[in-house]
Scaffold this motif. Sequence first.
Motif, PDB file in Angstrom:
ATOM      1  N   ARG A   1       5.130  -0.044   5.829  1.00 36.69           N
ATOM      2  CA  ARG A   1       4.178   0.018   4.712  1.00 36.69           C
ATOM      3  C   ARG A   1       2.775   0.237   5.239  1.00 36.69           C
ATOM      4  NH1 ARG A   1       5.903   0.935  -0.157  1.00 36.69           N
ATOM      5  NH2 ARG A   1       4.264  -0.265  -1.132  1.00 36.69           N
TER       6      ARG A   1
ATOM      7  N   LYS B   1      -4.067   1.040  -2.880  1.00 34.45           N
ATOM      8  CA  LYS B   1      -2.805   1.797  -2.902  1.00 34.45           C
ATOM      9  C   LYS B   1      -1.969   1.345  -1.723  1.00 34.45           C
ATOM     10  CE  LYS B   1      -2.417   5.621  -5.026  1.00 34.45           C
ATOM     11  NZ  LYS B   1      -1.673   6.044  -6.164  1.00 34.45           N
ATOM     12  N   ASP B   2      -0.652   1.438  -1.861  1.00 37.99           N
ATOM     13  CA  ASP B   2       0.225   1.184  -0.721  1.00 37.99           C
ATOM     14  C   ASP B   2       1.336   2.219  -0.714  1.00 37.99           C
ATOM     15  OD1 ASP B   2       1.047  -0.420  -3.096  1.00 37.99           O
ATOM     16  OD2 ASP B   2       2.740  -0.957  -1.835  1.00 37.99           O
ATOM     17  N   TYR B   3       1.857   2.475   0.482  1.00 38.35           N
ATOM     18  CA  TYR B   3       2.791   3.581   0.686  1.00 38.35           C
ATOM     19  C   TYR B   3       3.913   3.182   1.631  1.00 38.35           C
ATOM     20  CZ  TYR B   3      -1.268   6.188  -0.976  1.00 38.35           C
ATOM     21  OH  TYR B   3      -2.340   6.638  -1.712  1.00 38.35           O
TER      22      TYR B   3
ATOM     23  N   VAL C   1       3.647  10.186   5.579  1.00 34.16           N
ATOM     24  CA  VAL C   1       3.931   9.948   4.167  1.00 34.16           C
ATOM     25  C   VAL C   1       4.268  11.303   3.532  1.00 34.16           C
ATOM     26  CG1 VAL C   1       2.448   7.911   3.981  1.00 34.16           C
ATOM     27  CG2 VAL C   1       1.492  10.156   3.482  1.00 34.16           C
TER      28      VAL C   1
ATOM     29  N   ARG D   1       2.491  14.796  -1.212  1.00 33.44           N
ATOM     30  CA  ARG D   1       1.700  14.419  -2.401  1.00 33.44           C
ATOM     31  C   ARG D   1       0.936  13.125  -2.178  1.00 33.44           C
ATOM     32  NH1 ARG D   1       3.972  16.538  -8.006  1.00 33.44           N
ATOM     33  NH2 ARG D   1       4.627  18.550  -7.249  1.00 33.44           N
ATOM     34  N   GLU D   2       1.563  12.189  -1.487  1.00 36.16           N
ATOM     35  CA  GLU D   2       0.872  10.940  -1.174  1.00 36.16           C
ATOM     36  C   GLU D   2      -0.229  11.184  -0.139  1.00 36.16           C
ATOM     37  OE1 GLU D   2       3.865   8.059  -0.169  1.00 36.16           O
ATOM     38  OE2 GLU D   2       4.693   8.091  -2.200  1.00 36.16           O
TER      39      GLU D   2
ATOM     40  N   ASP E   1      -3.464  12.127  -1.667  1.00 29.92           N
ATOM     41  CA  ASP E   1      -4.237  10.975  -2.145  1.00 29.92           C
ATOM     42  C   ASP E   1      -4.943  10.277  -0.985  1.00 29.92           C
ATOM     43  OD1 ASP E   1      -3.397  11.410  -4.767  1.00 29.92           O
ATOM     44  OD2 ASP E   1      -1.701  10.024  -4.592  1.00 29.92           O
ATOM     45  N   VAL E   2      -4.201  10.018   0.084  1.00 29.01           N
ATOM     46  CA  VAL E   2      -4.771   9.336   1.245  1.00 29.01           C
ATOM     47  C   VAL E   2      -5.945  10.138   1.799  1.00 29.01           C
ATOM     48  CG1 VAL E   2      -4.306   8.552   3.618  1.00 29.01           C
ATOM     49  CG2 VAL E   2      -2.585   8.192   1.815  1.00 29.01           C
TER      50      VAL E   2
END
Length: 166
Positions: free
Chosen positions: A44, A55-57, A144, A147-148, A151-152
Motif C-alpha cells: 500500500r 489517497k491510498d493505492y 500503480v 490511471r492511478e 492522479d499521483v
Amino acid sequence: MKRRHLMMGGAAAMSLGACSSSSKFKTYRGPDVTYIVVNKDARRMYLLHDDRVLKDYDIDLGFAPIGDKFFEGDGRTPEGTYIIDRRNPNSQFHLSLGISYPNARDRMEAAALGKPPGGDIFIHGESSPFKRKRKDWTWGCIAVPNREMEDVYSMVRNGTPIQINP
C-alpha cells in the motif's frame, strides 16, 4: 463522389478521435501532498496531507520484495526516507516520479558488498495496461495502474518526502 465521401468520413473520424482522447496530465486542486508512506508488506502507498490520508493505492514492488535494496539488480525496493526528486512525463511506464535513491547510506552499503548501488528508482505506471503482469514485477520501483499514476503525478510535487517501510 466516392473520393469526397472518403475524405469527409476520414476528417470526421479524426475529429471524433481527437475529442475522445483524454490527456494523461490531470489538474489537482486539493490539499498539498506533504508526505508519502509506502508499506511494502501491505503493498500500500498513502499520499498524506500532514497526518490525513488523501489517497491510498495498491502497489507492486520489485520482483524480490522482501528486504531492503542493497545493490543494483537485486530486484528489491529500497527502504528508508527519500525525496521525490524528478518527474518523467515521457516514461516508458506511462508517467513516473523519481525517488532520491541511493542516499549516502545506500552507497556505503553497496560499496561494502563491492557492488554498485543502482539507481533510477521510481513510482510509475505500467509499460502496457493491456499486458497482464504478475505481482511484484518491477526491478525495485513502486508501480500503480496508469490511471492511478495520473492522479499521483498530478498530486505529488518534487521535494515531497517519501518513507518506504518494510
